[in-house]
Design a protein around this motif. Structure first.
Motif, PDB file in Angstrom:
ATOM      1  N   ALA A 167      88.118  40.464 102.615  1.00 61.52           N
ATOM      2  CA  ALA A 167      87.947  39.252 101.802  1.00 61.52           C
ATOM      3  C   ALA A 167      89.036  38.250 102.129  1.00 61.52           C
ATOM      4  O   ALA A 167      88.780  37.062 102.346  1.00 61.52           O
ATOM      5  N   ALA A 168      90.286  38.731 102.233  1.00 59.31           N
ATOM      6  CA  ALA A 168      91.398  37.828 102.542  1.00 59.31           C
ATOM      7  C   ALA A 168      91.228  37.245 103.937  1.00 59.31           C
ATOM      8  O   ALA A 168      91.511  36.066 104.173  1.00 59.31           O
ATOM      9  N   GLY A 169      90.732  38.088 104.850  1.00 57.54           N
ATOM     10  CA  GLY A 169      90.497  37.621 106.212  1.00 57.54           C
ATOM     11  C   GLY A 169      89.482  36.497 106.230  1.00 57.54           C
ATOM     12  O   GLY A 169      89.645  35.492 106.932  1.00 57.54           O
ATOM     13  N   LEU A 170      88.420  36.636 105.446  1.00 51.74           N
ATOM     14  CA  LEU A 170      87.394  35.600 105.399  1.00 51.74           C
ATOM     15  C   LEU A 170      87.969  34.313 104.842  1.00 51.74           C
ATOM     16  O   LEU A 170      87.571  33.217 105.220  1.00 51.74           O
ATOM     17  N   ASP A 171      88.957  34.453 103.925  1.00 48.84           N
ATOM     18  CA  ASP A 171      89.583  33.254 103.366  1.00 48.84           C
ATOM     19  C   ASP A 171      90.586  32.639 104.327  1.00 48.84           C
ATOM     20  O   ASP A 171      91.271  31.680 103.975  1.00 48.84           O
ATOM     21  N   GLY A 172      90.756  33.252 105.489  1.00 49.15           N
ATOM     22  CA  GLY A 172      91.602  32.635 106.510  1.00 49.15           C
ATOM     23  C   GLY A 172      93.016  33.172 106.579  1.00 49.15           C
ATOM     24  O   GLY A 172      93.877  32.572 107.210  1.00 49.15           O
ATOM     25  N   ALA A 173      93.321  34.302 105.909  1.00 45.40           N
ATOM     26  CA  ALA A 173      94.679  34.855 105.967  1.00 45.40           C
ATOM     27  C   ALA A 173      94.887  35.565 107.304  1.00 45.40           C
ATOM     28  O   ALA A 173      93.995  36.273 107.764  1.00 45.40           O
ATOM     29  N   ASN A 174      96.089  35.362 107.917  1.00 48.70           N
ATOM     30  CA  ASN A 174      96.376  36.079 109.153  1.00 48.70           C
ATOM     31  C   ASN A 174      96.934  37.471 108.817  1.00 48.70           C
ATOM     32  O   ASN A 174      97.268  37.738 107.652  1.00 48.70           O
ATOM     33  N   PRO A 175      97.044  38.365 109.805  1.00 52.71           N
ATOM     34  CA  PRO A 175      97.469  39.746 109.517  1.00 52.71           C
ATOM     35  C   PRO A 175      98.800  39.818 108.770  1.00 52.71           C
ATOM     36  O   PRO A 175      98.978  40.677 107.912  1.00 52.71           O
ATOM     37  N   LEU A 176      99.728  38.902 109.116  1.00 46.14           N
ATOM     38  CA  LEU A 176     101.033  38.962 108.449  1.00 46.14           C
ATOM     39  C   LEU A 176     100.895  38.691 106.958  1.00 46.14           C
ATOM     40  O   LEU A 176     101.483  39.369 106.120  1.00 46.14           O
ATOM     41  N   ARG A 177     100.078  37.683 106.640  1.00 44.53           N
ATOM     42  CA  ARG A 177      99.842  37.368 105.220  1.00 44.53           C
ATOM     43  C   ARG A 177      99.149  38.519 104.517  1.00 44.53           C
ATOM     44  O   ARG A 177      99.469  38.844 103.372  1.00 44.53           O
ATOM     45  N   ILE A 178      98.170  39.098 105.211  1.00 46.60           N
ATOM     46  CA  ILE A 178      97.445  40.219 104.591  1.00 46.60           C
ATOM     47  C   ILE A 178      98.402  41.365 104.308  1.00 46.60           C
ATOM     48  O   ILE A 178      98.429  41.931 103.221  1.00 46.60           O
ATOM     49  N   TYR A 179      99.251  41.648 105.287  1.00 46.61           N
ATOM     50  CA  TYR A 179     100.232  42.724 105.128  1.00 46.61           C
ATOM     51  C   TYR A 179     101.135  42.448 103.933  1.00 46.61           C
ATOM     52  O   TYR A 179     101.348  43.282 103.073  1.00 46.61           O
ATOM     53  N   TRP A 180     101.635  41.220 103.888  1.00 47.86           N
ATOM     54  CA  TRP A 180     102.637  40.902 102.882  1.00 47.86           C
ATOM     55  C   TRP A 180     102.046  40.760 101.480  1.00 47.86           C
ATOM     56  O   TRP A 180     102.595  41.279 100.506  1.00 47.86           O
ATOM     57  N   HIS A 181     100.915  40.042 101.381  1.00 50.23           N
ATOM     58  CA  HIS A 181     100.399  39.705 100.052  1.00 50.23           C
ATOM     59  C   HIS A 181      99.374  40.688  99.518  1.00 50.23           C
ATOM     60  O   HIS A 181      99.174  40.781  98.320  1.00 50.23           O
ATOM     61  N   ILE A 182      98.688  41.397 100.422  1.00 44.44           N
ATOM     62  CA  ILE A 182      97.635  42.300  99.945  1.00 44.44           C
ATOM     63  C   ILE A 182      98.085  43.754 100.039  1.00 44.44           C
ATOM     64  O   ILE A 182      98.058  44.497  99.050  1.00 44.44           O
ATOM     65  N   MET A 183      98.512  44.143 101.240  1.00 45.86           N
ATOM     66  CA  MET A 183      98.740  45.566 101.472  1.00 45.86           C
ATOM     67  C   MET A 183     100.016  46.076 100.798  1.00 45.86           C
ATOM     68  O   MET A 183     100.011  47.126 100.179  1.00 45.86           O
ATOM     69  N   LEU A 184     101.120  45.338 100.923  1.00 41.37           N
ATOM     70  CA  LEU A 184     102.372  45.838 100.349  1.00 41.37           C
ATOM     71  C   LEU A 184     102.259  46.076  98.852  1.00 41.37           C
ATOM     72  O   LEU A 184     102.636  47.148  98.372  1.00 41.37           O
ATOM     73  N   PRO A 185     101.733  45.106  98.079  1.00 44.01           N
ATOM     74  CA  PRO A 185     101.613  45.383  96.639  1.00 44.01           C
ATOM     75  C   PRO A 185     100.754  46.622  96.367  1.00 44.01           C
ATOM     76  O   PRO A 185     101.065  47.390  95.459  1.00 44.01           O
ATOM     77  N   LEU A 186      99.703  46.815  97.167  1.00 39.95           N
ATOM     78  CA  LEU A 186      98.849  47.976  96.941  1.00 39.95           C
ATOM     79  C   LEU A 186      99.565  49.274  97.290  1.00 39.95           C
ATOM     80  O   LEU A 186      99.270  50.329  96.737  1.00 39.95           O
ATOM     81  N   ALA A 187     100.509  49.170  98.222  1.00 37.18           N
ATOM     82  CA  ALA A 187     101.153  50.382  98.703  1.00 37.18           C
ATOM     83  C   ALA A 187     102.380  50.766  97.880  1.00 37.18           C
ATOM     84  O   ALA A 187     103.163  51.610  98.279  1.00 37.18           O
ATOM     85  N   ARG A 188     102.537  50.146  96.728  1.00 38.85           N
ATOM     86  CA  ARG A 188     103.741  50.383  95.950  1.00 38.85           C
ATOM     87  C   ARG A 188     104.080  51.852  95.701  1.00 38.85           C
ATOM     88  O   ARG A 188     105.235  52.255  95.905  1.00 38.85           O
ATOM     89  N   PRO A 189     103.126  52.694  95.288  1.00 35.84           N
ATOM     90  CA  PRO A 189     103.518  54.104  95.071  1.00 35.84           C
ATOM     91  C   PRO A 189     104.089  54.744  96.336  1.00 35.84           C
ATOM     92  O   PRO A 189     105.076  55.480  96.262  1.00 35.84           O
ATOM     93  N   GLY A 190     103.493  54.417  97.481  1.00 33.89           N
ATOM     94  CA  GLY A 190     104.005  54.974  98.737  1.00 33.89           C
ATOM     95  C   GLY A 190     105.401  54.462  99.041  1.00 33.89           C
ATOM     96  O   GLY A 190     106.279  55.213  99.468  1.00 33.89           O
TER      97      GLY A 190
END
Lengths: 419, 275
Positions: free
Chosen positions: B170-193
């Motif tokens: 979804a973020a990709g479709l909105d035009g986010a590049n991999p760095l943004r996806i990593y920082w804004h989407i994946m890191l918050p989701l990976a908090r327990p890890g």
């Protein structure tokens, strides 16, 4: 969220870049010089720092930094630093390792500085000077020495009505006293007989007329009947019940058994004096005598040396300090601290007086009969076999003579691998 | 609580109480030894309570080692390594988990092979690298080699793989590049890890002995673990002082544990390991 992350990152960057770069300036001839001096005993740190300050008084351009690393990690650290070419300028060395370090060119020969400083090598016990001489060159000057003595608990002796040990004692006197001082009801034993080389069986081996390593360093003497007799001395004491078993002595260290009054006699080095003096439980209770005589009188002598690193940035200053730290003035400072016997002739009295409650003269008086701690080029290769095999004799799993003969073979094999 | 449940749980509690006592006993012993006199600390049979409570052992610690400086070094080393690992491991893990690039799996396998090598083997090469960089006896020598971790990368990669792809797409479709996806989407989701990795890194750094000891020389550049090791003499060790120092060095970790208890437990449950 993202703001906070960047702050952490920024902080980390600042920390890393703000950290000062180590390393002092190195100069020659009159410029400021910083030497590092690596030691491994906390107990001796104050004396070593005092020696460093004394050196700076005489050589205002040289500062000596004492680096303390616990004995257990000292050799790992030193070896790593040597492979990287950045070992300390001056450091402590022991007998079992000198061969290895000298052979690999890690150390500077000190002969030139010794004659420049007018140091007299006759002022040190000859066996120690020889210990640090390799292929005709002196790689270290003795710093201290230790011999072994018979520490005993006066209170337990008096309670059992046994005469205190003295210089006339023989093996038989010791065995008889150990039996009398043993009281199973109180959990009290006459002596501690752990399978310890330097403090125990090396001494009795030499007293029985045996050898550990032949003079040319090529053959083991463990199979020699006299050597076996020296080993049996200890195993017999355990078998007679006069000593705790190996199991008991691995649960509680013999030193602690002795200092707690569970063991009446203990073969311990001169290095024990400081610890016993600091233990308030022992005040007025313990003393020390020379080792009892076997076929003859003998005691193991060992001592450390100050050595200088061959790749030091300031090789001349390093060698000069190494010689100074073993010299008369430094040796007296060390003796006053009471931790170890200074090697320099005439400074021993100061050590004896540091703990007047003990008959420390017993350690010094034995020096004429002393035998150097056995070593070869790669000592630890064969001492490992001795530890493994002799333990089996001590527990009774193996006959002493069988274990000793097996050990002789293993040691010969290791000695054959040297060179 | 219904009576039947209570009856069923008491054996469990009994076992847990015994377990807790066993775990706490060494700490209690450490404390009791730290207030004994030297003679009493080596007495056989041992006394449980000190005859006289000797608090001077704590002041002796401060005279024996530069405790404040070493504590600061330990904190900075632990913080630096932990921050570094969280950032670098998560970046590498994201790349291995989501980005397609040639040779990815081979590189990942090579990466994993580092896990199979005992860390002692790195001691000398890492020391030489530090020396070439002129970093011996410095704070960065304590931190930098510890900011990379094959284990951390592996841990987080597995975590990223378990996350659904929908959000990223979804973020990709909105035009986010991999760095943004990593920082804004994946890191918050990976908090327990990340929390789990953080805790493991903190514990490992705090206790690390060999590396600080080998790479740094001056007492002022050492960490607490290395400083405490110097309190052991060759023939004479003042055990009460050693115990007092060890207890002081453990306190910050205990405080962190109590404050972050829930997170720590989650982290351990997540990785199945306590480092």
């Amino acid at each position: 969220m993202s703001n906070r992350w960047w702050k952490v990152l920024a902080a980390a960057t600042v920390v890393v870049s703000a950290a000062a770069c180590g390393g002092g300036g190195s100069g020659s001839d009159g410029g400021p010089v910083t030497l590092t001096y690596a030691i491994w005993d906390k107990d001796q740190q104050p004396a070593m720092e005092k020696i460093a300050q004394e050196y700076t008084k005489a050589h205002p351009n040289v500062t000596v930094k004492v680096q303390l690393t616990a004995n257990k990690e000292y050799w790992t650290k030193l070896q790593t630093a040597v492979t990287g070419g950045s070992a300390p300028d001056v450091f402590w060395m022991n007998g079992p390792r000198i061969g290895l370090y000298a052979a690999q060119g890690v150390l500077q020969p000190l002969d030139e500085q010794i004659s420049a400083a007018g140091a007299d090598t006759a002022a040190y016990p000859k066996s120690l000077v020889d210990l640090y001489t390799f292929e005709g060159k002196k790689y270290g000057l003795p710093k201290d020495y230790d011999t072994i003595g018979l520490w005993y608990n006066k209170t337990l002796f008096d309670a059992a009505g046994v005469k205190h040990p003295d210089a006339t004692w023989t093996w038989d006197d010791l065995k008889a006293a150990a039996a009398k001082l043993t009281d199973p009801a109180k959990g009290q034993y006459g002596i501690a007989a752990p399978a310890d080389s330097q403090a125990n069986y090396y001494n009795t081996i030499f007293q029985a007329g045996g050898t550990v390593i032949s003079d040319d360093g090529k053959k083991s003497g463990f199979g020699d009947p006299a050597t076996i007799e020296g080993l049996k001395f200890w195993v017999d004491l355990i078998k007679a019940g006069s000593s705790p078993t190996v199991q008991q002595m691995s649960d509680t260290e013999p030193t602690q058994l002795f200092s707690s009054g569970k063991v009446a006699m203990y073969y311990g080095g001169s290095w024990e004096a400081n610890g016993f003096a600091k233990n308030a439980d022992l005040t007025g209770k313990v003393d020390v005598a020379p080792l009892p005589k076997g076929k003859k009188q003998a005691v193991v002598i060992h001592g450390l040396a100050n050595v200088a690193y061959a790749k030091s940035k300031n090789p001349e200053e390093a060698a000069d300090f190494a010689v100074f730290a073993s010299g008369k003035q430094a040796q007296r400072i060390q003796a006053e601290a009471g931790a170890v016997i200074s090697a320099y002739q005439g400074t021993q009295d100061t050590w004896v007086k540091a703990h007047p409650q003990f008959n420390l003269q017993a350690f010094i008086d034995q020096v004429p009969n002393s035998v150097p701690l056995p070593r070869s080029k790669n000592t630890s290769a064969w001492t490992k076999h001795a530890e493994d095999l002799l333990l089996k004799a001590w527990t009774g799993e193996k006959d002493v003579a069988d274990a000793a003969k097996e050990l002789a073979k293993a040691v010969d094999e290791e000695l054959g691998k040297e060179k | 609580m219904p009576e039947r449940v209570a009856r069923r749980t008491w054996p469990v509690h009994a076992v847990l109480v015994v377990g807790a006592l066993v775990m706490v006993a060494p700490l209690v012993w450490e404390f009791l030894t730290s207030v004994k006199s030297f003679g009493e600390s080596v007495r056989v049979p041992p006394t449980i309570l000190p005859g006289t409570w000797d608090w001077s052992n704590y002041t002796k610690v401060f005279h024996s080692i530069p405790f404040g400086e070493q504590l600061l070094n330990t904190v900075l080393m632990t913080a630096g390594r932990t921050a570094g690992q969280l950032l670098l491991c998560s970046m590498a893990a994201y790349a291995f988990a989501r980005l397609a690039f040639p040779g990815r799996d081979v590189i990942f396998m090579l990466f994993l092979s580092v896990l199979m090598v005992p860390s002692q083997l790195f001691l000398i090469p890492q020391y030489q690298i530090m020396q070439e960089l002129g970093w011996l006896n410095s704070l960065q020598a304590l931190i930098v080699p510890g900011v990379f971790s094959a284990f951390g990368t592996f841990l987080l990669r597995q975590f990223f793989l378990s996350l659904p792809k929908d959000l990223e797409e979804a973020a990709g479709l909105d035009g986010a590049n991999p760095l943004r996806i990593y920082w804004h989407i994946m890191l918050p989701l990976a908090r327990p890890g990340l929390v789990a990795l953080g805790i493991l890194t903190v514990l490992w750094s705090w206790n690390d002995l060999m590396w600080p000891l080998v790479v740094n020389n001056d007492p002022e550049q050492m960490t607490l673990s290395a400083g405490l090791a110097t309190l052991k003499g060759e023939h004479f060790t003042d055990y009460p002082v050693l115990m007092a120092g060890s207890l002081l060095a453990t306190l910050p970790v205990i405080v962190v544990f109590i404050v972050m208890q829930r997170r720590v437990l989650e982290g351990i449950a997540f990785t199945g390991s306590k480092g």
